[in-house]
Design an enzyme around this catalytic site. Structure first.
Site, PDB file in Angstrom:
ATOM      1  N   THR A  95       0.829  -1.418   0.147  1.00  0.00           N
ATOM      2  CA  THR A  95      -0.177  -0.005   0.007  1.00  0.00           C
ATOM      3  C   THR A  95       1.072   1.197   0.120  1.00  0.00           C
ATOM      4  OG1 THR A  95      -1.563  -1.179   1.118  1.00  0.00           O
ATOM      5  CG2 THR A  95      -1.935   1.341   1.087  1.00  0.00           C
ATOM      6  N   LYS A 105       0.209   4.949   8.869  1.00  0.00           N
ATOM      7  CA  LYS A 105       0.741   5.051   7.415  1.00  0.00           C
ATOM      8  C   LYS A 105      -0.533   5.250   6.421  1.00  0.00           C
ATOM      9  CE  LYS A 105       2.711   1.698   4.168  1.00  0.00           C
ATOM     10  NZ  LYS A 105       1.653   1.119   3.792  1.00  0.00           N
ATOM     11  N   LYS A 132      -7.374   1.267  -2.343  1.00  0.00           N
ATOM     12  CA  LYS A 132      -6.826   0.413  -1.081  1.00  0.00           C
ATOM     13  C   LYS A 132      -6.791   1.748   0.162  1.00  0.00           C
ATOM     14  CE  LYS A 132      -4.962  -2.387   1.958  1.00  0.00           C
ATOM     15  NZ  LYS A 132      -3.662  -2.796   1.988  1.00  0.00           N
TER      16      LYS A 132
END
Lengths: 277, 277
Positions: free
Chosen positions: B96, B244, B173
């Site tokens: 990702t 993140k 995502k």
């Protein structure tokens, strides 16, 4: 099944729920501020009352499904309501209101020998029609046992007992509505981001709500379906329910020093304040 | 099925995914910074490489599933990697990362005649084992067609095409992970409020995630199950993924002037800043 129930509040959810009771064989006396809304029920045999106390059978059961705290209080304090309900009577409060209002109402009923139950409804007019309402229920046990078959007849698929403390049912409802609004507003922010980045929000929505591992939940599916067609509109601009219920969440959190950081932001977004970029 | 694939990154998700490829009949050359993690795969016939370029077959397929943007870039820029992959080669990037990093990597590959595909994974080690991974895929069509059976063999139950633009897969995502974190942190705020108001959070959680009309979704069920036992802990304190990925959401929103109001707050909450009361 020939018991006569009182039913006050014939709005989007009240009307189909009352119709379910009639078709299950209960007799109904109904009251609504705008009397004309009762017409479909009168056609099915309900009797129309001209004021709240008129729907009440002494020692019987009366159901209220009105807009907010003030509306329930005005019913309860209306002339003759508590006196008419009297010993053994049960008032099933199905509006979404503050737990402290529920407790206050419960005390007022107790003074007249009657019982107030907290029984707010998770549902839509469609789920009333399909008898798939979910109802968190709290209050004294004997009263809960007496009303349970009535809640089932009204369309309750899941009637979940949250104990004897009146107010608990509304905490559950407020928690649920907060989560619904958080999911909806997050979905709006998420799909808007996808669109701004050149990715078809409909395709994203479709994947996220189809994958069994992600969000195959009615809340996401139903709210997203409308939202994805209207990403440039402020979400929920057409309804007062989100502001009211997230406001109730914030207040219940504040009073018990629980965090309301997300609720605070949701209220700002619902009020259309300028979002941070 | 005797094609030899390169596989880089044998973490929580990489290891079971690579094992699925082996059991589907693919030969694997694997690389991981901590080489010992490869042992279960070597026992099943995988070959261990001592540097990234060594896993690459000229014109072949290499899969990366490493921590973040910097980690993918360091693989791609490692000595000989792009030269070895060469014309016709495909790099399937499953980490990702920011869409702009994907586009940058795609350009670097194009200079060497190879193709970079965006194919991040929605899944857990458990869903890799049960072959129920969901993968949003974007990039040039011929490359996507060539890797699709490989993604299926890896455990992809849903492989959803998001077009030719590299970066789109990662937008999807990032959107999904943002929604997951929003759901989780909202659930924490909600269940905490219930607990502070004297209502059993387990009973609330049970009702909300059982009712077919509310949140019968794995995200709520799985995250809530842990959370409800640990309401006094900061949610997700043990993982770096939420910070993140919500950070990536905020950045992608910022760059396109889309609202990130909720993402901003989630970042604050994840960083443990004092929540508003």
């Amino acid at each position: 099944m020939s018991e006569t129930l009182g039913f006050i509040g014939l709005g989007r959810l009240g009307l189909p729920s009352a119709a379910n009771l009639l078709s299950s064989g209960y007799a109904l006396r109904v009251y609504n501020r705008t009397a004309s809304k009762a017409e479909p029920l009168l056609a099915k045999g309900a009797q129309l009352a001209s004021r709240p106390a008129e729907v009440v059978t002494p020692g019987g059961i009366v159901i209220t499904l009105v807009w907010d705290d003030a509306a329930v209080e005005s019913v309860v304090m209306s002339e003759g309501f508590l006196e008419q309900l009297g010993p053994g009577g049960i008032h099933v409060g199905m509006s979404t209101i503050a737990p402290e209002t529920s407790r206050k109402l419960a005390a007022m009923h107790a003074e007249h020998g009657s019982t107030y139950l907290d029984a707010p409804i998770f549902g839509t007019p469609e789920s009333a029609n399909s008898r798939t309402l979910w109802i968190p229920l709290s209050g004294p046990k004997p009263a809960k046992e007496r009303v349970r078959p009535i809640l089932q007849a009204m369309g309750g698929q899941g009637i979940v007992d949250f104990g004897e403390e009146v107010g608990a049912g509304n905490i559950v409802k407020i928690v649920g509505n907060f989560l619904i609004m958080s999911a909806g507003l997050s979905l709006h922010e998420a799909l808007s981001m996808a669109q701004h980045n050149g990715v078809d929000p409909k395709a994203v929505f479709e994947m996220l709500t189809t994958s069994p591992a992600l969000f195959p939940a009615p809340i996401y599916q139903r709210h997203g379906k409308y939202m994805v067609e209207n990403l440039d509109q402020r979400p929920y601009a057409g309804s007062q329910i989100p502001l009211k219920d997230v406001g109730l969440f914030k207040e219940s959190a504040r009073q018990t020093e629980s965090s309301a950081a997300i609720a605070d932001l949701l209220l700002n977004l619902l009020q259309g304040e300028q979002a941070d970029k």
